[in-house]
Design an enzyme around this catalytic site. Structure first.
Site, PDB file in Angstrom:
ATOM      1  N   GLU A   1       0.857  -1.195   0.000  1.00 46.87           N
ATOM      2  CA  GLU A   1       0.000   0.000   0.000  1.00 46.87           C
ATOM      3  C   GLU A   1       0.890   1.241   0.000  1.00 46.87           C
ATOM      4  OE1 GLU A   1      -3.252   0.115   2.853  1.00 46.87           O
ATOM      5  OE2 GLU A   1      -3.407   2.296   2.675  1.00 46.87           O
TER       6      GLU A   1
ATOM      7  N   ARG B   1      -7.690   2.055  13.469  1.00 47.96           N
ATOM      8  CA  ARG B   1      -8.541   0.893  13.207  1.00 47.96           C
ATOM      9  C   ARG B   1      -8.497  -0.098  14.372  1.00 47.96           C
ATOM     10  NH1 ARG B   1     -11.764  -1.238   8.983  1.00 47.96           N
ATOM     11  NH2 ARG B   1     -11.268   0.330   7.448  1.00 47.96           N
TER      12      ARG B   1
ATOM     13  N   ARG C   1      -3.355  -6.912   5.948  1.00 50.70           N
ATOM     14  CA  ARG C   1      -4.718  -7.456   5.986  1.00 50.70           C
ATOM     15  C   ARG C   1      -5.373  -7.373   7.374  1.00 50.70           C
ATOM     16  NH1 ARG C   1      -5.719 -12.979   2.575  1.00 50.70           N
ATOM     17  NH2 ARG C   1      -7.794 -12.518   1.799  1.00 50.70           N
TER      18      ARG C   1
ATOM     19  N   PHE D   1      -5.435  -4.442   8.995  1.00 53.58           N
ATOM     20  CA  PHE D   1      -5.051  -3.047   9.244  1.00 53.58           C
ATOM     21  C   PHE D   1      -5.254  -2.611  10.705  1.00 53.58           C
ATOM     22  CE2 PHE D   1      -5.207   1.579   8.150  1.00 53.58           C
ATOM     23  CZ  PHE D   1      -4.159   1.637   7.254  1.00 53.58           C
TER      24      PHE D   1
ATOM     25  N   THR E   1     -10.890   4.663   6.875  1.00 50.66           N
ATOM     26  CA  THR E   1     -11.270   5.498   8.011  1.00 50.66           C
ATOM     27  C   THR E   1     -10.895   6.959   7.763  1.00 50.66           C
ATOM     28  OG1 THR E   1      -9.198   4.931   9.094  1.00 50.66           O
ATOM     29  CG2 THR E   1     -11.110   3.576   9.620  1.00 50.66           C
TER      30      THR E   1
ATOM     31  N   ALA F   1      -8.254  -1.524   2.355  1.00 53.94           N
ATOM     32  CA  ALA F   1      -9.437  -1.395   3.202  1.00 53.94           C
ATOM     33  C   ALA F   1     -10.592  -2.277   2.705  1.00 53.94           C
ATOM     34  CB  ALA F   1      -9.870   0.071   3.332  1.00 53.94           C
TER      35      ALA F   1
ATOM     36  N   GLU G   1     -10.516  -8.537   3.849  1.00 47.55           N
ATOM     37  CA  GLU G   1      -9.850  -8.608   5.150  1.00 47.55           C
ATOM     38  C   GLU G   1     -10.616  -9.334   6.249  1.00 47.55           C
ATOM     39  OE1 GLU G   1      -9.377  -4.260   4.799  1.00 47.55           O
ATOM     40  OE2 GLU G   1      -7.446  -4.591   5.757  1.00 47.55           O
TER      41      GLU G   1
END
Ligand code: MTE
Ligand code: HPA
Ligand code: MOS
Length: 749
Positions: free
Chosen positions: A226, A304, A336, A338, A434, A503, A706
């Site tokens: 990412e 998260r 995965r 997060f 988020t 996400a 995820e």
């Protein structure tokens, strides 16, 4: 529909960065990195390396024409260290040569002198020293201080979870070449092409429009690409621009493992309070996230963890504080889940602790506290279409939770050296970035004159099947056959300002943008059809590549319609833009509505322990998962199975180990054990919950990437219960991963 890549995957024809046919004159890069985890750079002498035959160039911080900065959220990460090194494996220079071996040889000719500084690898120690990457963050609900008085039972404990290596099969890498006018093209193995584009432009000191990033597919990302694909793309681009030659940079596995960040290890303290009826009244926790040497995505991951700190339970009084601690390890990053898995492990540990102390099965506490319709999450969002209760009921109906528990009891009575244990693992995972602004996507759909269709989006295919899903959306919306549709590479000049595919929202965001574009195209085509058929567009539809007039097949086929529309100068291209409605979150007060919807599910895991050896296997995993209306059950089941295996691996065998000096010890597959087919559960049964999916889910098919990873957390607690069955003196502790070594120690402690 089968995954559209399946044939090219199994025949070895799928292209990854290292498979791109190289251009004439291509050079190869190798990264020279810091041999220590913390220190002042006194000397970095590359002259001997430069002088070697076959060396085209050696690039350091001094050669950066723009900014030496690649920090995605906070500008605290350099592409090449200049004055100080902050982690072992931090890039210091890029050596570029006619071939890779020569570049590697030249690496050994670089002379460094680094004055060592104190190395901190422990997050609590870092926190005590005030070394934080971002200010701490707290989520609160109810009144925690008053709540303890209402509790009949209060328990406290401490937890540890380890890191996790992404182990994407394709390592980090990029191939960069200069086009005319200093326009640079980068083929990168990244989940975030715009991230690469933005930082390559910054490092090179050129505007973004001069950088084109193109991605065919990834051999896995799992969050590790990412943000962390960016450095290597920037390095390749930097060298390519200086040398005016194509430059390829692909990390070897051992280098990838030691240089890149992993899942964040967390250390945590918890306190849980329950009523006599086993209702959880209060939950207080402190998380110490091991962030590594730079912020990377740590702050978003920390958030998260807080969002998911109560998992699928309603707890009226909560207070959870999280610290992102700065240590001398490679910057840890997205993986995965997060941060969700870490947050959920801690509440499940608290429940396990309470269950042990009260001598009741944890499932009793779990079931009594499940989230219900209209409950508030501690971050203020009101729970809607809560399916967790339904998941439990279906699990019980189809598999018989108590029946399995009795079978295990009877097995354990009859067997001395083999014991079984079970655990339930519920999951409630919020879908959306988020960070509100990231919840947007675009798609560019071209209908060509011959009726074939090309679709470009910002989505990155990394094995999760997003391209297949986008193809399905196109086929369904235009009502044409899948063979007519091609999903193009992900390219920043075709689709700009993309959010990373992350996400779990890649299919939702890009699928919705595609749907919007297709609906517009369909409208225009039906207008053309209406004038051809002398009727009103409202009366028309397309089905199976034919125009229907009031439900009856007309003489007009898809191909004829497209051809006529083009001749009539109707635009056959459309860009769709989608922004997730409703989502918002106020960080100041830690309240809002951050998620478009939640994904629910529950797993029952049965562990089977060999009490002489400490080895174990998982006899079965029964899952009820809320897919909404799955648009591709084959792909979605694959995601559940893969994520489950990855979650079990994190909890039971994958042990990221650094020495005190911050050097990675588990730097290859002989020292870092990942799940293989032999450690996969003997039986995995997953039943889809049959409910209607929510509107923000693409075709009402919920995001799936995820959430199922967190079913793997149950593996830890299933093992705990098996250990307890052998050793009644075992007091459950919470120190993941529960490796066979640790199991053995606990069996005989
Ligand atoms: N599945 C495969 N095969 N390979 C991957 O790299 N990444 C996971 C998940 N499933 C991944 C995967 C992660 S971390 C995410 S966020 C989602 O896929 C991203 O894709 P999606 O948004 O299209 O679900
Ligand atoms: N999930 C995954 N990646 C992200 C997120 C998130 O919530 N926010 C920023 N990057
Ligand atoms: Mo996934 S960790 O959001 O790339």
């Amino acid at each position: 529909m089968k995954n559209i890549d399946s044939i090219s995957h199994v025949t070895g024809r799928s292209l990854y960065v290292d498979d791109i046919p190289v251009r004439t004159g291509t050079l190869y890069g190798v990264v020279f990195t810091s041999p220590v985890a913390h220190g002042n750079i006194l000397k970095l002498d590359t002259s001997q390396a430069r002088a070697m035959e076959g060396i085209a160039g050696v690039f350091t911080a001094k050669d950066i024409p723009g900014e030496n900065q690649i920090g995605g959220v906070i500008p605290d990460e350099m592409l090449f260290a200049d004055k100080k090194v902050v982690f072992h494996g931090q890039p210091l220079a890029l050596i570029v040569a006619s071939d890779e071996l020569t570049a590697r040889k030249a690496c050994r000719k670089i002379i460094t002198e680094i004055e060592p500084l104190e190395v901190v690898t422990d997050p609590r120690e870092a926190c005590n020293k005030g070394m934080l990457l971002v200010p701490p963050s707290t989520f609160r609900s109810g009144d925690i201080n008053k709540a303890w008085d209402q509790c009949e039972y209060v328990f406290e404990g401490k937890t540890e979870t380890g890191g996790q290596e992404h182990l994407y099969i394709e390592t980090q890498g990029a191939y960069a070449y200069v086009m005319e006018n200093r326009h640079i093209k980068i083929r990168s193995s990244t989940q975030g092409p715009t991230h690469v584009q933005k930082f390559a432009a910054k490092v090179l000191g050129i505007p973004m429009h001069r950088v084109e990033v193109d991605v065919t597919r990834l051999g896995g990302g799992f969050g590790g690409k990412e943000d962390q694909a960016t450095a290597y793309a920037c390095m390749a681009a930097l060298a390519a621009l200086h040398l005016r030659k194509p430059v390829k940079l692909i990390l070897h596995r051992i280098d990838d493992m030691r240089m890149t960040g992993k899942r964040h290890p967390y250390s945590a303290d918890f306190k849980i309070g329950l009523s006599k009826e086993l209702k959880i009244i209060a939950y207080q926790a402190t998380f110490y996230q091991n962030g590594g040497a730079a912020a990377d995505l740590s702050s978003a991951i920390l958030d998260r963890s807080l969002f998911h700190s109560t998992n699928s339970y309603f707890i009226p009084n909560t207070e959870v504080t999280a610290y992102s601690c700065k240590t001398n390890l490679p910057p840890n990053t997205a993986f995965r889940g997060f941060g969700g898995p870490q947050g959920m492990y801690i509440i499940e540990s608290a429940i396990s602790k309470a269950a042990h102390e009260l001598n009741v099965p944890a499932r009793l506490i779990q079931q009594k506290n499940l989230l219900r319709e209209k409950d508030h999450f501690q971050y203020g969002q009101v729970a809607k279409n809560v399916n967790i209760g339904k998941c439990f009921r279906l699990l019980d109906k189809d598999f018989g939770i108590e029946k399995i528990a009795r079978e295990i009891q009877s097995y354990n009575r009859k067997n001395v050296l083999h014991k079984k244990g079970m655990a339930l693992m519920p999951v409630c995972f919020g879908i959306s970035f988020t960070n509100k602004s990231m919840n947007q996507a675009r798609a560019l759909v071209h209908i060509y004159q011959d009726g074939s269709v090309g679709v470009s989006t910002g989505a990155i295919e990394m094995g999760q099947g997003v391209n297949t899903k986008i193809l399905q959306v196109t086929a369904r919306t235009l009502n044409i056959h899948p063979e007519r549709i091609k999903i193009e590479t992900t390219n920043t000049t075709r689709v700009s300002n993309t959010s990373p595919t992350a996400a779990s929202s890649g299919a939702d965001l890009n699928g919705k943008a595609t749907e919007i574009a297709c609906i517009q195209l369909l409208k225009r085509l039906l207008k053309t059809a209406a004038s051809m058929l002398n009727t009103n567009p409202d009366k028309l539809a397309i089905s199976d590549e034919w125009v229907l007039n009031e439900g009856k097949r007309s003489k007009l086929s898809w191909e004829q319609l497209v051809k006529t529309a083009h001749l009539g100068r109707v635009c056959l291209s459309e860009q769709g833009h989608y922004a997730t409605p409703v989502v918002h979150f106020n960080k100041e007060i830690a309240k809002g509505h951050p998620f478009a919807y939640h994904v629910y599910g529950v797993a029952l895991l049965v562990a089977h322990l060999d009490c002489l050896r400490g080895t174990f296997r998982f006899d079965k995993v029964c899952i009820v998962h809320d897919f909404g209306n799955s648009m591709n059950i084959g792909i979605d089941m694959g995601q559940v199975e893969g994520a489950l295996a990855q979650g079990i691996g994190w909890m039971t065998m994958e042990e990221v180990a650094y020495d005190k000096e911050g050097k990675l010890l588990s730097n290859s597959l002989s020292t870092y054990k990942v799940p293989d087919i032999f450690s996969a559960p003997k039986e995995v049964k997953c039943i889809p919950l049959s409910v209607k999916g929510p509107k923000p889910a693409i075709l009402r098919s919920k995001a799936v990437g995820e959430p199922p990873l967190m079913y793997g957390i149950g593996a830890y607690f299933a093992l705990q219960n098996a250990i307890k069955a052998f050793n009644p003196a075992y007091v459950p502790d919470f120190n993941a991963p529960m490796t066979p070594e640790k199991v053995l120690l606990r069996l005989y402690q």
